[in-house]
Design a protein around this motif. Sequence first.
Motif, mmCIF file in Angstrom:
data_model
loop_
_atom_site.group_PDB
_atom_site.id
_atom_site.type_symbol
_atom_site.label_atom_id
_atom_site.label_comp_id
_atom_site.label_asym_id
_atom_site.label_seq_id
_atom_site.Cartn_x
_atom_site.Cartn_y
_atom_site.Cartn_z
ATOM 1 N N ALA A 312 0.867 -1.062 0.255
ATOM 2 C CA ALA A 312 0.200 -0.143 -0.115
ATOM 3 C C ALA A 312 1.007 1.345 0.169
ATOM 4 C CB ALA A 312 -0.857 0.001 1.244
ATOM 5 N N ALA A 313 1.999 1.224 0.809
ATOM 6 C CA ALA A 313 2.955 2.347 0.744
ATOM 7 C C ALA A 313 3.617 2.548 -0.410
ATOM 8 C CB ALA A 313 3.934 2.238 2.026
ATOM 9 N N ALA A 314 3.895 1.703 -1.350
ATOM 10 C CA ALA A 314 4.289 1.632 -2.370
ATOM 11 C C ALA A 314 3.306 2.237 -3.571
ATOM 12 C CB ALA A 314 4.769 0.250 -2.948
ATOM 13 N N ALA A 315 2.249 1.784 -3.288
ATOM 14 C CA ALA A 315 0.945 2.237 -4.591
ATOM 15 C C ALA A 315 1.013 3.739 -4.003
ATOM 16 C CB ALA A 315 -0.293 1.299 -4.017
ATOM 17 N N ALA A 316 1.004 4.169 -2.934
ATOM 18 C CA ALA A 316 0.527 5.617 -2.582
ATOM 19 C C ALA A 316 1.719 6.428 -2.912
ATOM 20 C CB ALA A 316 0.422 5.725 -0.981
ATOM 21 N N GLY A 317 2.629 6.043 -3.620
ATOM 22 C CA GLY A 317 3.844 6.717 -3.840
ATOM 23 C C GLY A 317 5.003 6.915 -2.776
ATOM 24 N N ALA A 318 5.110 6.358 -1.854
ATOM 25 C CA ALA A 318 6.193 6.566 -0.921
ATOM 26 C C ALA A 318 7.647 6.074 -1.245
ATOM 27 C CB ALA A 318 5.507 5.821 0.481
ATOM 28 N N GLY A 319 8.604 6.821 -1.018
ATOM 29 C CA GLY A 319 9.644 6.236 -1.362
ATOM 30 C C GLY A 319 10.723 6.007 0.187
ATOM 31 N N ILE A 320 9.881 6.405 1.195
ATOM 32 C CA ILE A 320 10.587 6.186 2.536
ATOM 33 C C ILE A 320 9.595 5.792 3.432
ATOM 34 C CG2 ILE A 320 11.678 7.413 4.365
ATOM 35 C CD1 ILE A 320 12.157 9.592 2.150
ATOM 36 N N VAL A 321 9.789 4.831 4.304
ATOM 37 C CA VAL A 321 8.926 4.406 5.168
ATOM 38 C C VAL A 321 9.760 4.426 6.618
ATOM 39 C CG1 VAL A 321 7.606 2.133 6.034
ATOM 40 C CG2 VAL A 321 8.025 2.689 3.317
ATOM 41 N N ALA A 322 8.987 5.209 7.471
ATOM 42 C CA ALA A 322 9.317 5.091 8.959
ATOM 43 C C ALA A 322 8.481 3.828 9.613
ATOM 44 C CB ALA A 322 8.956 6.446 9.717
ATOM 45 N N LEU A 323 9.351 3.023 10.462
ATOM 46 C CA LEU A 323 8.884 2.152 11.065
ATOM 47 C C LEU A 323 9.642 1.918 12.527
ATOM 48 C CD1 LEU A 323 7.240 -0.518 10.680
ATOM 49 C CD2 LEU A 323 9.079 -1.578 9.764
ATOM 50 N N PRO A 324 8.694 2.648 13.486
ATOM 51 C CA PRO A 324 9.464 2.592 14.658
ATOM 52 C C PRO A 324 8.941 1.372 15.867
ATOM 53 C CG PRO A 324 7.887 4.334 14.843
ATOM 54 C CD PRO A 324 7.914 3.737 13.393
ATOM 55 N N MET A 325 8.954 0.271 15.322
ATOM 56 C CA MET A 325 8.526 -0.732 16.066
ATOM 57 C C MET A 325 9.259 -1.902 15.916
ATOM 58 S SD MET A 325 4.613 -0.970 13.947
ATOM 59 C CE MET A 325 4.281 -2.555 14.784
ATOM 60 N N GLY A 326 9.017 -3.077 16.822
ATOM 61 C CA GLY A 326 9.621 -4.159 16.721
ATOM 62 C C GLY A 326 9.110 -5.152 17.768
ATOM 63 N N SER A 327 9.809 -6.550 17.450
ATOM 64 C CA SER A 327 9.396 -7.497 18.437
ATOM 65 C C SER A 327 10.333 -8.749 18.427
ATOM 66 C CB SER A 327 8.044 -8.137 18.213
ATOM 67 O OG SER A 327 7.859 -8.907 16.799
ATOM 68 N N ARG A 328 10.106 -9.768 19.349
ATOM 69 C CA ARG A 328 11.149 -10.758 19.266
ATOM 70 C C ARG A 328 10.659 -11.864 18.347
ATOM 71 N NH1 ARG A 328 14.488 -10.980 23.962
ATOM 72 N NH2 ARG A 328 14.172 -9.402 25.461
ATOM 73 N N GLN A 329 9.542 -11.748 17.790
ATOM 74 C CA GLN A 329 8.945 -12.952 17.062
ATOM 75 C C GLN A 329 9.393 -12.608 15.372
ATOM 76 O OE1 GLN A 329 7.833 -15.409 18.654
ATOM 77 N NE2 GLN A 329 7.917 -14.190 20.594
ATOM 78 N N PRO A 330 10.130 -13.624 15.002
ATOM 79 C CA PRO A 330 10.471 -13.460 13.442
ATOM 80 C C PRO A 330 9.576 -13.723 12.725
ATOM 81 C CG PRO A 330 11.848 -15.483 14.553
ATOM 82 C CD PRO A 330 11.077 -14.461 15.633
ATOM 83 N N GLY A 331 8.452 -14.374 13.223
ATOM 84 C CA GLY A 331 7.355 -14.924 12.238
ATOM 85 C C GLY A 331 6.296 -13.704 12.136
ATOM 86 N N ASP A 332 6.594 -12.629 12.899
ATOM 87 C CA ASP A 332 5.703 -11.672 12.972
ATOM 88 C C ASP A 332 6.133 -10.657 11.559
ATOM 89 O OD1 ASP A 332 4.141 -12.414 14.958
ATOM 90 O OD2 ASP A 332 5.139 -10.725 16.357
ATOM 91 N N TRP A 333 7.396 -10.979 11.050
ATOM 92 C CA TRP A 333 7.828 -10.084 10.220
ATOM 93 C C TRP A 333 8.296 -10.754 8.930
ATOM 94 C CZ3 TRP A 333 7.521 -5.100 11.197
ATOM 95 C CH2 TRP A 333 6.781 -5.016 12.594
#
Length: 478
Positions: A312-333
């Motif tokens: 969706a971000a790519a379709a909206a024309g974004a070139g930069i994505v801010a992602l101030p998140m994280g978790s210990r679960q690799p499966g989430d990502w």
Amino acid sequence: MTEVDRRLILENNFLLAAIRDRRDSRRERNCRLPQAGSVADLAKGGLGVLLSVFLVPALAVAAEPASDDNLQQAGALLRAAATERCPAAFLDPQGVEDQTPGPLKGYLAAAVNDRGPADAWVRREVILEKAGSDLSISLSATRAGGALRRISLTALDEAGKRPLMTALADGTCLIHHGRALQYDAAGDASTLIHLAPDLAQVETTEPLNPPVPAGDDPGGVTVAHIDSGVNYLLPEITKRLARDQEGKALGQDFWDLDDRPFDGDTGRSPFFPIRHGTPVASLLVAEAPDIRLVPYRYPRPDMTRMGEIVSAAAAAGAGIVALPMGSRQPGDWESFAAAAKRYSNLLFIVSAGNDGRDIDADPLYPASLTLENMIVVTSSDAFGRLARGSNWGPLSVDLMVPAEQLEVIDYRGARGQASGSSYAVPRVAALAARLKAAHPDWQAAELKRAILARAVTPLQRGAARVAAGWIPNPADDD
């Protein structure tokens, strides 16, 4: 546990301290409370409390209650539970007899859930139910040194599936604060009501999923922000929202699956949502004031949708994505990682987290992923030393930037200070946006190269904590 989850714990602790202060003074710090009314007044539309201390002035709250009778009944049940069943319900749940003719008549302990040793529990939840009633009550308390602490009482309807009202009490069962939820015709929570200790008087209200204000596209570099959402009612945020030709904002809520990514992580408690996204976004638009902001509320119920957000971000024309998140679960990502590789022209600015650990040895995701189009950032102090509590890793973390005691705008619209690697993200994302504005043809690789080239050797002694180094002032374009 995500970084947003960890922030929730800190916010709730702060809230409890503030409530104790307010119990004595009956004032909110830096805020003036509207005149109180009743739950019944609010439900009938006769209460003039359309402002919230969690919103800027002149923002109206409009919602229809699921059932005013339910809210009044919930308040009566919780008041009775505090005076008639507490603390006995915690000390001897099965021994409490139904001897009262009041609201709790017929309510008995249906379940007891303990945490800790059976003979020395540290947290206990007691569920009270009544045959033939859809309303149930959850009583919970922690215990330390043999004394009760942090008691909460919650009323739920639809056989315990939908929370209606909660009350916080001290160790003596004295209620000092309450909150209730109103639901719209579709059954979604629409308004959060702040209640006085009597659980009848309304102090303030705040919307949970309001419409996005109308506006025009601001123009500029498009930056996507994935977080708990943003308070798009605040003028600082509203004026920077990216919009289509009809003026509709481009952001999306991948938690509720609608087009209203309003700030609120309700994963731990629907009554005490964490508001992480707004202060982060406020710093982003402050340091890159000419961007088009596309906010996304992250999909906690189904993290496989993270890949959909990237698309969706790519379709909206974004070139930069801010992602101030994280978790210990690799499966989430996993879906995120696959999508990030597909959209190699997007540059992701990712938080290293705030656990005070080496994420090379103890990974945090997505920071520990090996993506060429990603910059992982952590927080330093003003002197180039790793900030206390911030994560590091000379293989996983690229940069340190000063992100302590920064001025932000919180969910209420109030100015304050915030710290942590979450706030390193908007600083570097803003730098990337300004570079993109100066060099429109640059893609992720060029932006990343230019940003890392600004890093210098940190002033901190000892082994390197990050791969590229430290940027003393990401807002400096000279």
